[in-house]
Scaffold this motif. Structure first.
Motif, short mmCIF file in Angstrom:
data_model
loop_
_atom_site.label_atom_id
_atom_site.label_comp_id
_atom_site.label_asym_id
_atom_site.label_seq_id
_atom_site.Cartn_x
_atom_site.Cartn_y
_atom_site.Cartn_z
N ARG A 35 12.01 32.63 16.64
CA ARG A 35 12.68 32.29 18.00
C ARG A 35 13.91 31.47 17.64
N PRO A 36 14.92 31.19 18.60
CA PRO A 36 16.02 30.50 18.38
C PRO A 36 15.56 29.26 18.28
N ASN A 37 16.23 28.61 16.96
CA ASN A 37 15.93 27.17 16.54
C ASN A 37 17.33 26.67 15.83
N GLN A 38 18.25 25.95 16.54
CA GLN A 38 19.63 25.94 16.34
C GLN A 38 19.64 25.02 14.87
N ASP A 39 18.77 23.96 14.85
CA ASP A 39 18.71 23.17 13.43
C ASP A 39 18.26 24.26 12.08
N PHE A 40 17.30 24.65 12.36
CA PHE A 40 16.78 25.51 11.13
C PHE A 40 17.49 26.82 11.02
N TYR A 41 18.24 27.22 11.94
CA TYR A 41 19.40 28.36 11.73
C TYR A 41 20.43 27.86 10.99
#
Length: 421
Positions: A267-273
């Motif tokens: 799912r969207p996760n800005q830090d891990f992306y």
């Protein structure tokens, strides 16, 4: 002279007569009476079944009155016992049987609890012995830096050991192994977080916001000891490791990886992306052109890392040359150092409920706190076959070698792909 003598004789005789009258009167009113007092309870029981009888007081000597008194007492007691209604006797019997059954059930419950605790204790001893055997070299598995003493572990590698001085507890948290709820427990025990609604420390772990428990400022870890205690830090660590109760929770290493991937890249996760997902896509995703700036935009465009790309990233030697593994997929032996720290309790996510109950009793805080009964991690061990179905067998074997020590230390079976090699 004769008159005076006569008066004296009369006075003496009169005194003797008065004394005699007093004795007779006192005995009649009961001052020294040996007759028993009537018991109202006996009267009620007797009046219900027998006609009253009239008795005149016997004119006997004190000795005979004493005998009569004893007989009367025995008679009254016998009569009272013999006239207990049948219903009352039956109720008394049923009450006695009920108490006996209750005591029997209580004893059986106590025995069951003792057997359960005994089984848990035996399981704990087996888990600890497993770790000792692996760390001592009895098992055929390579243990990196097996002989390294705790004092030589850098402070930055001790940031997962949370300390609660009030209850003398040390918890090594492992991400993706119920660590959110165990951190909640530690926050409540240490009273390190104030509720905004009550203005007082949280007392219920379930009420502690999940997004706050991962704030590193809430927890005292060994990594912070140098800043707080300076040159005494290592000495204090050694003392606490010796005297405090130490625990950790683990799970099947491959299932933990699936859970980490689903949580951080499913799912969207800005830090891990930004830190990891974009790296995987550029290296192994054959993505042409620039990647979307945000995780949300990438997901909307259908651009996201696959599980196979994630595994490839873990096996790539360049990954750890750039930076140490993220805590969500770093091996447990590197997070918690079980060969250097002698843990008193090793819990498993697969037996979380019973292990948590046992642990809280061991910590002597089961009367203060209850382990949160909220949503558990949804990644099931049965999913492993499906998730790894598209991963080449050779890659699965390499991945096993990367996490082999965790499998061996904590007694998890080898995956089928490794068993059938």
């Amino acid at each position: 002279m004769g008159t005076w003598r006569g008066l004296r004789v009369a006075f003496i005789m009169g005194s003797l007569f008065m004394i005699l009258l007093i004795i007779v009167y006192w005995d009649d009113v009961g001052g020294f009476s040996l007759y028993p007092l009537k018991d109202p309870k006996h009267e009620v029981l007797q009046s219900g079944c027998c006609a009253p009888t009239t008795m005149s007081p016997p004119q006997t000597t004190p000795a005979s009155r004493a005998h009569t008194t004893s007989s009367s007492i025995v008679s009254a007691t016998t009569s009272s016992a013999s006239f207990i209604p049948k219903e009352a006797a039956q109720e008394h019997t049923e009450e006695g049987e009920g108490k006996q059954k209750h005591a029997q059930r209580k004893e059986e419950t106590r025995e069951d609890a003792e057997m359960e605790i005994s089984a848990s204790d035996r399981e704990q001893e087996a888990r600890k012995k497993r770790i000792d055997d692996v760390c001592s070299g009895k098992e055929d598995v390579e243990v990196p830096e097996r002989t390294r003493p705790f004092s030589q572990i850098p402070n930055r590698e001790l940031d997962h050991l949370i300390v609660d001085d009030t209850h003398q507890i040390i918890y090594c948290y492992v991400p993706k192994v119920a660590c959110t709820n165990w951190k909640r427990v530690m926050v409540v025990l240490s009273q390190s977080l104030i509720s905004s609604s009550s203005g007082k420390p949280y007392t219920d772990p379930e009420a502690v916001p999940a997004d706050l428990v991962h704030n590193s400022t809430l927890h005292l870890t060994f990594a912070k000891f140098w800043r707080r205690y300076g040159s005494l830090s290592r000495h204090l660590m050694a003392l606490k490791l010796q005297h405090y109760t130490k625990f950790l929770f683990v799970r099947d290493p491959f299932v933990r990886l699936i859970s980490a991937f689903r949580n951080k890249f499913g799912r969207p996760n800005q830090d891990f992306y930004r830190q990891f997902g974009s790296v995987m896509l550029r290296r192994y995703g054959n993505v042409s052109g620039d990647l979307p700036e945000t995780a949300t935009e990438a997901f909307e465009a259908g651009i996201k890392p696959t599980f196979q790309q994630f595994i490839t990233y873990l096996l790539d030697p360049e990954t750890e040359k750039e930076s140490i593994f993220n805590e969500h997929w770093r091996q447990v032996y590197r997070l918690c150092h079980p060969c250097q720290v002698k843990y008193d309790f090793i819990g498993k996510l697969e037996t979380l409920e019973t292990d948590a109950e046992h642990l809280l009793k061991l910590l002597k805080v089961d009367h203060l706190i209850r382990f949160p009964s909220g949503a558990q991690n949804k990644t099931a061990a049965s999913w492993e076959r499906d998730w790894f179905a598209q991963i080449p067998i050779s890659t699965q074997k390499q991945l096993y070698k990367l996490y082999e020590l965790d499998f061996e230390l904590f007694g998890y079976p080898k995956p089928d792909s490794v068993l059938h090699q």
